[in-house]
Design a protein around this motif. Structure first.
Motif, PDB file in Angstrom:
ATOM      1  N   GLY A   1      -4.209  -7.981   0.995  1.00 22.73           N
ATOM      2  CA  GLY A   1      -4.767  -9.029   1.831  1.00 22.73           C
ATOM      3  C   GLY A   1      -5.437  -8.566   3.110  1.00 22.73           C
ATOM      4  O   GLY A   1      -5.348  -9.256   4.134  1.00 22.73           O
ATOM      5  N   ARG A   2      -6.102  -7.428   3.076  1.00 26.60           N
ATOM      6  CA  ARG A   2      -6.872  -6.926   4.209  1.00 26.60           C
ATOM      7  C   ARG A   2      -8.243  -6.480   3.722  1.00 26.60           C
ATOM      8  O   ARG A   2      -8.433  -6.197   2.544  1.00 26.60           O
ATOM      9  CB  ARG A   2      -6.174  -5.741   4.886  1.00 26.60           C
ATOM     10  CG  ARG A   2      -4.910  -6.090   5.655  1.00 26.60           C
ATOM     11  CD  ARG A   2      -4.340  -4.836   6.317  1.00 26.60           C
ATOM     12  NE  ARG A   2      -3.208  -5.125   7.194  1.00 26.60           N
ATOM     13  CZ  ARG A   2      -1.942  -5.207   6.773  1.00 26.60           C
ATOM     14  NH1 ARG A   2      -1.666  -5.008   5.495  1.00 26.60           N
ATOM     15  NH2 ARG A   2      -0.985  -5.481   7.634  1.00 26.60           N
TER      16      ARG A   2
ATOM     17  N   ASN B   1      -0.298  -8.160  -2.302  1.00 29.44           N
ATOM     18  CA  ASN B   1       0.116  -6.913  -1.663  1.00 29.44           C
ATOM     19  C   ASN B   1      -0.243  -6.974  -0.179  1.00 29.44           C
ATOM     20  O   ASN B   1      -1.295  -7.475   0.182  1.00 29.44           O
ATOM     21  CB  ASN B   1      -0.588  -5.735  -2.350  1.00 29.44           C
ATOM     22  CG  ASN B   1      -0.319  -4.399  -1.690  1.00 29.44           C
ATOM     23  OD1 ASN B   1      -1.238  -3.642  -1.424  1.00 29.44           O
ATOM     24  ND2 ASN B   1       0.926  -4.079  -1.427  1.00 29.44           N
ATOM     25  N   GLY B   2       0.671  -6.453   0.645  1.00 25.43           N
ATOM     26  CA  GLY B   2       0.401  -6.387   2.070  1.00 25.43           C
ATOM     27  C   GLY B   2       1.487  -7.031   2.904  1.00 25.43           C
ATOM     28  O   GLY B   2       1.762  -8.230   2.769  1.00 25.43           O
TER      29      GLY B   2
ATOM     30  N   CYS C   1      -8.740   1.704  -1.961  1.00 23.92           N
ATOM     31  CA  CYS C   1      -8.422   2.756  -0.993  1.00 23.92           C
ATOM     32  C   CYS C   1      -9.422   2.712   0.170  1.00 23.92           C
ATOM     33  O   CYS C   1     -10.626   2.813  -0.039  1.00 23.92           O
ATOM     34  CB  CYS C   1      -8.445   4.129  -1.647  1.00 23.92           C
ATOM     35  SG  CYS C   1      -8.078   5.464  -0.477  1.00 23.92           S
ATOM     36  N   PRO C   2      -8.923   2.617   1.428  1.00 24.60           N
ATOM     37  CA  PRO C   2      -9.837   2.470   2.557  1.00 24.60           C
ATOM     38  C   PRO C   2     -10.195   3.766   3.271  1.00 24.60           C
ATOM     39  O   PRO C   2     -11.042   3.750   4.165  1.00 24.60           O
ATOM     40  CB  PRO C   2      -9.026   1.578   3.506  1.00 24.60           C
ATOM     41  CG  PRO C   2      -7.604   2.037   3.297  1.00 24.60           C
ATOM     42  CD  PRO C   2      -7.507   2.394   1.823  1.00 24.60           C
TER      43      PRO C   2
ATOM     44  N   LYS D   1      -4.233  -2.217   9.658  1.00 25.92           N
ATOM     45  CA  LYS D   1      -3.956  -2.893  10.922  1.00 25.92           C
ATOM     46  C   LYS D   1      -4.005  -4.407  10.746  1.00 25.92           C
ATOM     47  O   LYS D   1      -4.516  -4.922   9.761  1.00 25.92           O
ATOM     48  CB  LYS D   1      -4.967  -2.443  11.973  1.00 25.92           C
ATOM     49  CG  LYS D   1      -4.916  -0.957  12.285  1.00 25.92           C
ATOM     50  CD  LYS D   1      -6.007  -0.557  13.272  1.00 25.92           C
ATOM     51  CE  LYS D   1      -5.979   0.942  13.540  1.00 25.92           C
ATOM     52  NZ  LYS D   1      -7.068   1.371  14.455  1.00 25.92           N
ATOM     53  N   GLY D   2      -3.487  -5.094  11.761  1.00 30.25           N
ATOM     54  CA  GLY D   2      -3.516  -6.542  11.716  1.00 30.25           C
ATOM     55  C   GLY D   2      -2.575  -7.093  10.656  1.00 30.25           C
ATOM     56  O   GLY D   2      -1.693  -6.401  10.154  1.00 30.25           O
ATOM     57  N   VAL D   3      -2.763  -8.344  10.323  1.00 28.41           N
ATOM     58  CA  VAL D   3      -1.893  -9.038   9.365  1.00 28.41           C
ATOM     59  C   VAL D   3      -2.653  -9.292   8.072  1.00 28.41           C
ATOM     60  O   VAL D   3      -3.822  -9.692   8.089  1.00 28.41           O
ATOM     61  CB  VAL D   3      -1.403 -10.385   9.957  1.00 28.41           C
ATOM     62  CG1 VAL D   3      -0.542 -11.137   8.948  1.00 28.41           C
ATOM     63  CG2 VAL D   3      -0.629 -10.147  11.256  1.00 28.41           C
ATOM     64  N   ALA D   4      -2.005  -9.042   6.965  1.00 26.31           N
ATOM     65  CA  ALA D   4      -2.621  -9.320   5.662  1.00 26.31           C
ATOM     66  C   ALA D   4      -2.803 -10.827   5.488  1.00 26.31           C
ATOM     67  O   ALA D   4      -1.896 -11.610   5.791  1.00 26.31           O
ATOM     68  CB  ALA D   4      -1.758  -8.759   4.541  1.00 26.31           C
ATOM     69  N   ASP D   5      -3.967 -11.231   5.011  1.00 27.52           N
ATOM     70  CA  ASP D   5      -4.298 -12.642   4.827  1.00 27.52           C
ATOM     71  C   ASP D   5      -4.013 -13.053   3.384  1.00 27.52           C
ATOM     72  O   ASP D   5      -4.838 -12.866   2.497  1.00 27.52           O
ATOM     73  CB  ASP D   5      -5.773 -12.881   5.174  1.00 27.52           C
ATOM     74  CG  ASP D   5      -6.147 -14.357   5.127  1.00 27.52           C
ATOM     75  OD1 ASP D   5      -5.305 -15.174   4.709  1.00 27.52           O
ATOM     76  OD2 ASP D   5      -7.292 -14.687   5.492  1.00 27.52           O
TER      77      ASP D   5
END
Length: 330
Positions: free
Chosen positions: A172-173, A204-205, A102-103, A180-184
């Motif tokens: 993947g973040r 996940n992501g 959880c962020p 935000k952005g794209v999950a890696d």
């Protein structure tokens, strides 16, 4: 079959993510009906369980038709997490899951959730204590790291596996990225394909379509995928992904009749479980996507999110049906 300890789930399972104020029993019910293979509760505060807080205890509610299901807990104190895991196990889920992902500031800022990614030694110690405390399989959901400079996800996976974790879901973040952005997913694949990793790895992501689900399955070779935001108000994502994987065909979207039927079922259960006021309020986040793709729907959506009681919502849904029959909305 994919094995999580002694629990067997179907090959390449689709998991419903644990989402605060979303993954409650009413929402899980409609997701299960549409193909979710393994679901998790909303994340539950360890301190709340120990204090016997009503809201936290309520989140332990699980139903037989939901199985298999995992109860997810979070907290920053090892003793509290161990105690909370024991309380959660008494609710008889199939899995005890630990939230290390959880962020949000109120969680991660005090060292719980993704905050523990700044202290891998503590993460390992906490996990080991929880594994010792319970008999159910313990799983973990986490992120790649706190930020780009602290990505140690392969090491994290190995250390969690060493202390007895039976499956790992990786978003993947980093925590810094939030959503935000794209999950890696390349880093998720590094974990999955590492020769020392033997437990199931779920990705996940950014999974928001059947095509992407199949692409990521084949490209990154994970054991299953967890779907979160794409399922909010659209539980049909699970059956659409399964149909596409089995046939290569895009399943037709739900009919208006099915959309309204599902909204009513979700609404009725939400009000029954949380009471009229909270049940109505927390349904509002779902309406936009329940009627995703319907043209000229905005006036009805505005009425739905402003409705104050169940009868008012049901009357609006009747108006929606009539408008659809008259081709006012399509």
């Amino acid at each position: 079959m994919v094995k999580i300890g002694d629990l067997e789930v179907k090959d390449f399972p689709l998991l419903l993510a644990p989402m605060e104020d979303v993954s409650d029993p009413p929402f899980r019910a409609v997701c299960k009906e549409n193909g979710a293979d393994l679901m998790y509760t909303e994340f539950i505060s360890a301190e709340g369980l120990i204090r016997d807080a009503a809201k936290s205890r309520m989140k332990l509610d699980i139903y037989d038709y939901e199985r298999p299901i995992g109860i997810q807990i979070f907290g920053e104190k090892i003793d509290s997490m161990r105690h909370a895991a024991a309380i959660a196990e008494e609710a008889n889920p199939e899995i005890i899951d630990i939230n290390y992902g959880c962020p949000v500031k109120k969680v991660a800022g005090r060292g719980a959730g993704a905050g523990i990614l700044l202290d891998i030694d503590k993460m390992q110690s906490m996990t080991e204590e929880i594994v010792k405390q319970v008999e159910k399989p313990v799983t973990v959901k986490t992120r790649l790291g706190w930020d780009d400079s602290t990505i140690r996800i392969v090491e994290v996976a190995k250390r969690l596996q060493d202390v007895g974790v039976k499956a790992l879901t990786i978003h993947g973040r980093t925590r810094e990225q939030m959503y935000k952005g794209v999950a890696d997913w390349t880093k998720i694949a590094e974990v999955k394909n590492h020769p020392d990793i033997h437990i199931p790895i779920f990705g996940n992501g950014d999974i928001d379509s059947p095509q992407k689900a199949l692409e990521y399955k084949e490209k990154y070779e994970v054991d299953g995928i967890m779907i979160g935001r794409a399922a909010i108000g659209y539980p049909w994502i699970f059956r659409e992904v399964k149909h596409f994987m089995e046939t290569g065909e895009i399943l037709a979207p739900p009919t208006m009749e099915e959309r309204i039927k599902t909204v009513k079922r979700h609404l009725n259960f939400s009000v029954e479980w949380k009471g009229d006021k909270t049940g109505i309020f927390e349904m509002r986040r779902h309406y936009t996507t329940y009627f995703k793709g319907i043209t000229h729907f905005k006036p009805f959506r505005m009425r739905l999110v402003e409705a104050m009681d169940q009868d008012e919502v049901l009357n609006i849904l009747t108006d929606v049906e009539e408008a659809f029959e008259k081709e006012i909305i399509l």
